[in-house]
Design a protein around this motif. Structure first.
Motif: not given
Length: 456
Positions: A102-111
């Motif tokens: 969920r965090l990766l998707r929320k902030y649109n980041i890879r790590s």
């Protein structure tokens, strides 16, 4: 966040180099605030820096006026700091893969940075790791004929799996001040596509990915009191020089775009800076006025140098009034801060204010020390000459010329080691290896010495 713009003087900084950087940084920050109010955008930040030890008079003036000394700038090559993503998103080791996703998707980041209970760095978890976890689960359908519902159940159950079970701890760690060129090599050789940047306490302050280093940034710099690459910070050819403020001959610094280049035939770069305050209608605080005045007085030898102009005198009077001091008395006080010629280390005595110049295919070094106690300096002649010879041999200079300038007697004692014939011919004198040569009226290295030698 935009990186600060560095304002820096020349190597072996003198008081003008330090003071002009401090004064111009204050002015540029005030102008940036003015522009931010007009545009609504965040203001640019300007930071004064230096390329060597602080001259005693600069340290005294800054301390007296409650101004921090500029930090040392060792180079201006691109650093890890210039490309890293600061303050990366983190997740505790006890969190689940579902929370991580969920965090990766929320902030649109890879790590995500995985942290311990005390928030210190532990490792990384990436979208790639999570994807591989699910791909490996589906492989079971073909490998052992597992029931598809059982595999689906395993995948759903894995959403509650702890992040700690999948964290990668073998991650490349970079120094924020490390050279980007070196970091790129290490990152490309790393199994992971990411690297982390830690502080001294073990907290993660940044993350660097391969996409971050695809475009190499150019650090921005404003040069004061010089415009020659030989005198500039290491790596200047990789930097983006956005302004130059100087009072010397035009040298060889090149830029990729047109810039503001303030180059005036006055006695001090601080004079130009003071004039810029006036031009832009920015009030000079008492502390900055004192700093700029100290540089005007030292660089023009209390306005006695032939480089001193009516602009310098006008600005000295204006700065003196703002600082609440008499310019001449203040100038003498600044010079007396140098003092201690009898125990000043010889490398500081000779090298603190020295500049290299290209003379044909050769390089020469012209150093200057201004004093109110010439005999105290000359008592150390043997030691000084031995050091000058070492400088000449170590750097393969054609000659080293040391000007010991007596600001009270208004002249300079020339000491020369190396090919003295050039100095003898230019000044029609006979330099010897003992005693030096008194040169009445010679106060300016730039106008009376370097210009004549380079023009010979």
């Amino acid at each position: 966040m935009t990186a600060p713009i560095v304002i820096v003087g020349h190597r072996n900084p003198d008081n003008d180099s330090i003071s002009a950087a401090v004064g111009y940084a204050y002015l540029k920050n005030e102008l940036a605030k003015r522009e931010a109010e007009r545009s609504g955008k965040a203001p640019a930040e300007y930071v004064p820096m230096r390329l060597g030890p602080m001259p005693p008079e600069s340290a005294w003036v800054l301390e007296e006026n409650g101004i921090a000394a500029p930090a040392i700038l060792s180079h201006i090559h691109a650093r890890v700091l210039d490309v890293m993503t600061p303050n990366p998103i983190s997740i505790p080791r006890t969190a689940t893969l579902l929370e991580a996703g969920r965090l990766l998707r929320k902030y649109n980041i890879r790590s995500l940075v995985v942290v311990n209970d005390d928030e210190t760095y532990h490792g990384l978890i990436t979208t790639r790791m999570i994807a591989e976890r699910y791909i490996s689960a589906t492989d079971a359908l073909e490998d052992d004929g597992s029931n598809s519902m059982a595999v689906a159940g395993d995948l759903i159950a894995s959403l509650g799996q702890k992040v700690d079970e999948m964290t990668e701890t073998d991650v490349l760690v970079l120094d924020k001040e490390g050279l980007l060129n070196e970091a790129v090599e290490d990152l490309m050789a790393s199994a992971l596509r990411e690297a982390v940047v830690l502080d001294d306490d073990g907290y993660c302050i940044g993350i660097v990915t391969r996409s971050d280093v695809a475009t190499r940034p150019r650090r921005k710099a404003i040069l004061v009191d010089h415009n020659e690459t030989r005198q500039a910070v290491h790596g200047i050819e990789e930097a983006d020089v956005v302004e130059i403020v100087d009072h010397h001959r035009i040298g060889d610094v090149s830029t990729t775009n047109p810039i503001q280049f303030l180059n005036l035939p006055v006695g001090s770069t601080a004079t130009i800076v003071a004039m810029e305050f006036e031009r832009h209608g920015v009030e000079i605080p008492k502390s900055i006025a004192a700093v700029l005045l100290s540089a005007v007085m030292t660089d023009t030898v209390i306005l006695k140098s032939p480089t001193a102009t009516h602009f310098d005198r006008e600005q000295a009077e204006r700065l003196g009034a703002l600082a609440g001091v008499d310019p001449t008395d203040f100038g003498l006080a600044v010079f007396k801060c140098r003092g201690g010629e009898d125990n000043l280390p010889v490398d500081k005595l000779v090298g603190a204010d020295s500049k290299e110049f290209q003379l044909g295919d050769s390089t020469v070094l012209i150093a200057q020390h201004e004093t109110v106690d010439l005999p105290a300096v000359m008592e150390r002649e043997d030691e000084i000459r031995a050091y000058m010879r070492r400088l000449k041999d170590d750097n393969k200079y054609e000659f080293v010329l040391f000007m010991v300038t007596d600001i009270m007697a208004e002249g300079s004692q020339f000491l020369c080691e190396g090919n003295r014939r050039i100095v003898d011919r230019v000044f029609n004198i006979k330099c010897t290896g003992v005693g030096g040569t008194w040169m009445p009226g010679i106060l300016s290295r730039k106008k009376q010495v370097a210009a004549r030698i380079l023009g010979s």
